[in-house]
Motif scaffolding. Structure first.
Motif: not given
Lengths: 418, 376
Positions: B250, B254, B274-275, B277-279, B281-282, B285-286, B288-289
């Motif tokens: 990512l 970017k 952008k969308h 790259m936003a996806d 990121y989502v 993060e999921l 990672k958690s």
């Protein structure tokens, strides 16, 4: 790594539970806050709605007396002067009881803090305590028919007339306008200025002559929002918050105070569809034994738990007294589409009977049928999927904004379409 | 709530990142990619050993540092970020974990100090053919303490000094006959052949055993359950490598999208990109958690481990796959050239997603473990 409260948090949780046990009725399980346990303001029937509002006001007064209504509010305005983690703990605990605080959230969470920053001292004393104890409810008048995602594009006219302002135009998507006593509004005071520079912010009495509220009936048949019409509504200049032309800046104070969504998202999720797949049969036996079903379920499980653990990360930051990172910005984006996908797939599993909405005949009292309808609103309200992706891309990832004509040309020279 | 790594662990991660930025350049990764005789970077491996990373989670009595699995998780994330071309996962996440969990005291004394000090590289020889390993397609067997059979692919097989081999322990070939054996590769009965694979920065081999000497590991006939447990443990560590790789994919997408101009503006200002790259990121993060939750379960030996590991694995595999393929897309034409680094992540993503079994198998694991949990 652990999921336990530290000593201070544990002590606070005990106090919260004592208060709740003494004053409210506990739910059988926190899961009973399903999509169908509709928020009371969406109840059908006027009497039911009035009763629900009265109950909520009584509850809010008790909360305020105990100091839990404004955990983040400073003590001088009747708050607890507490910490964000205490606010989180209270919210987590309150979810387990049959009480409803939704009516007051916009006021206490967003509009009160705006008044604290921009209001005059005498107004703070006059309005904030009653906002906190539920005596007076406030609503937020921002969106307009031509300004949704592009919030700063509002057209509501604010014209100065001596010591007064005259408002003309229409607001829309206003939650609670039909029972609110007061509202905060942003309007265009100078159409010849740049879009973000020509706005001014006010508060007003919702009973002021010239205001008309009309509920919007949604796809699900319920009405959570209103249209609000302004026809020569006169308000004194003393109700202006911030300088003339600073309306956007003041609005940002309001929007920055949107609260951290820490509870498990209301509505159907992995657990509900997991439950029905162990009941419903498909062509080769129970749905849960079908490999396609299992693969899909796994996707929803990791989304659902991924969000839950993302919240844990944010709560951990709060617990350490830090500001959470931007990770929670993914929450609604994931939740809304997941709800739509889960609902649609559940109906497919029900096959020919899937479209029956009738509560007695629909599986799990029609949560999935309602989810199919409600999720369409969820993907739009509070920031569309597309706007949320832009926000992540620009504010979290730091990608460049697209060229914006509306940042360089006066508002009244911008093309506006229909 | 303390759902985070400790300050010491974060410090370790920061040091690891600095160290790898310095020592594990893309040039070094490519030196393994471009040269078939380099099966790993010996130089980097030695430095990693000197840092004590191979000894991290091995108990002190067996020559390790006796730190926990959380320390290993933060190292894994950094190895994933840097695409480190070393046999760390085979030797540490898998071989050492098998020994720690099932080795006799004698076996542990014999091998763990050598694994910790990097003198030995260990790996795991499991599949034999196309498709998922199953009782009916694992033909390797041990008779009179001699192992015969062919394994393929074996990660780091060419450089491994010692292997855990899954083989049938009697003349049967069923679910109850699979056992595990420790086999040293420096003997006549073991022949390795390097395989051509999708990701040559982490090579694999075919290994043939002909009456090779071996010693049993753990209970006879308990092969499947031991493998399941160790793969669950390894899945969490792999998830951290995947999360690390996905984040860099990512970051690079970017960076490129800000520098590259088309139609008079940076392509990163277009919403279509952008969308995407936003996806990314989502998903990152999921992942990672979910990986954090896996780390918690792993470090506390929780009953939740099978569910937590599968969740971490599914989420991280999805995230790295998406980030690595869309990183190529965002780069446009240069994205699929040898010269640009995008393909390094794309290759690594697919390798990591298959190494411990595919995403569809882990989804199946996840749901079957949820069913079990629901019954109990």
């Amino acid at each position: 790594m652990d999921f336990n409260d530290n000593q201070k948090e544990a002590d606070f949780r005990v106090k919260v539970r004592e208060f709740l046990d003494k004053n409210a009725k506990k739910r059988a399980s926190s899961k009973s806050t399903s999509a169908n346990a509709a928020a009371p303001e969406t109840l059908r029937g006027k009497e039911a709605q009035i009763k629900a509002l009265q109950d909520a006001k009584i509850w809010q007064a008790k909360k305020a007396e105990a100091g839990f209504a404004g955990i983040l509010w400073p003590k001088e305005f009747g708050g607890l002067g507490g910490t964000p983690i205490e606010q989180v703990i209270y919210q987590q605990e309150e979810l387990n009881y049959f009480v409803h605080s939704g009516y007051f959230e916009i006021g206490i969470g967003m509009l009160g803090p705006t008044m604290m920053v921009w209001g005059k001292d005498e107004d703070k004393v006059k309005y904030l305590p009653k906002m906190l104890n539920g005596e007076e409810i406030w609503c937020q008048l921002f969106s307009e028919p031509s300004a949704g995602s592009d919030l700063a594009g509002i057209k509501m006219k604010a014209e100065k007339d001596g010591d007064e302002w005259v408002l003309n135009g229409q607001k829309v998507w206003t939650s609670g306008a039909h029972f609110a006593d007061y509202g905060m509004i942003v309007a265009r005071s100078d159409p010849s200025a740049l879009k973000h520079k020509g706005l001014t912010y006010f508060f007003l009495d919702m009973k002021t002559p010239g205001i008309e509220v009309k509920p919007i009936e949604q796809i699900s048949g319920s009405s959570n929002f209103n249209e609000v019409f302004f026809n020569d509504v006169r308000i004194p200049d003393s109700q202006r918050l911030g300088n003339e032309g600073d309306g956007w800046k003041v609005s940002l104070t309001t929007l920055m105070n949107e609260r951290l969504a820490v509870g498990d998202p209301a509505g159907l999720d992995f657990d509900e569809i997991f439950e029905i797949t162990r009941d419903l049969e498909v062509e080769d036996g129970l749905a849960i034994n079908n490999s396609e079903v299992r693969q899909k379920m796994a996707d929803w499980y990791v989304q659902s738990r991924g969000l839950k653990y993302t919240k844990y990360r944010s709560i951990t930051a709060l617990s350490k007294g830090q500001t959470p990172g931007p990770e929670l910005s993914i929450s609604k984006l994931v939740t809304a589409s997941k709800m739509q996908d889960v609902s649609s797939y559940a109906l497919d599993l029900m096959d020919m009977g899937g479209y029956v909405l009738d509560e007695q005949n629909a599986i799990l009292n029609n949560v999935f049928q309602n989810g199919l309808l409600f999720s369409t609103a969820m993907r739009i309200a509070g920031g569309t999927d597309e706007v949320l992706r832009n926000i992540i891309a620009e504010r979290v990832l730091g990608l460049p904004q697209d060229t914006r004509e509306d940042k360089i040309k006066p508002f009244n020279e911008l093309p506006s379409g229909k | 709530m303390n759902f985070d790594f400790s300050d010491d662990q974060k410090l370790l991660q920061e040091q690891a990142r600095k160290f790898l930025t310095d020592k594990c350049s893309r040039k070094l990764v490519r030196s393994v990619l471009d040269n078939n005789n380099n099966q790993y970077s010996k130089e980097l491996w030695q430095q990693v050993v000197d840092m004590g990373w191979t000894a991290t989670a091995i108990p002190e009595e067996y020559g390790g540092l006796g730190l926990g699995m959380l320390e290993l998780c933060v190292i894994a994330e950094e190895l994933g970020r840097s695409l480190a071309p070393i046999p760390f996962s085979s030797s540490i996440y898998i071989f050492a974990e098998f020994l720690k969990a099932y080795g006799s005291d004698e076996q542990k004394k014999q091998y763990l100090p050598k694994i910790a000090s990097g003198e030995f590289i260990g790996s795991f020889a499991f599949p034999e053919t196309k498709g998922s390993p199953r009782a009916n397609n694992l033909n390797s067997k041990v008779e009179n303490n001699k192992l015969s059979g062919k394994k393929l692919p074996v990660s780091d097989g060419q450089v491994a000094d010692v292997l855990i081999v899954a083989a049938n322990s009697d003349n049967n070939q069923n679910h109850n006959s699979l056992s595990l054996y420790i086999v040293e590769t420096n003997q006549d009965g073991v022949k390795e052949k390097l395989l051509d694979t999708l990701d040559p920065t982490r090579p694999s081999s075919e290994i043939e055993f002909n009456d090779a000497s071996c010693s049993p590991l753990g209970e006879k006939g308990e092969g499947w359950s031991m493998i399941e447990n160790i793969l669950n443990r390894a899945a969490v560590l792999f998830a951290f490598e995947q999360v690390g790789g996905a984040q860099v994919a990512l970051d690079e997408a970017k960076k490129y999208s800000i520098e590259r101009y088309a139609f008079g503006k940076p392509i990163g200002s277009f919403q279509a990109l952008k969308h995407k790259m936003a996806d990314m990121y989502v998903k990152n993060e999921l992942a990672k958690s979910n990986a954090y939750y896996g780390a918690w379960a792993l470090s506390t030996d929780s009953m939740e481990l099978p569910v937590a590991a599968a969740g971490a694995r599914v989420s991280a595999t999805d995230a790295f796959h998406y980030a690595s393929k869309e990183n190529i897309q965002i780069h446009g034409g240069v994205g699929f050239t040898w010269e640009y680094d995008c393909h390094l992540f794309y290759r690594r993503s697919k390798l990591l997603s298959l190494n411990l079994g595919s995403i569809r198998k882990w989804k199946e694991n996840l749901i079957s473990n949820l069913e079990k949990r629901n019954i109990t």
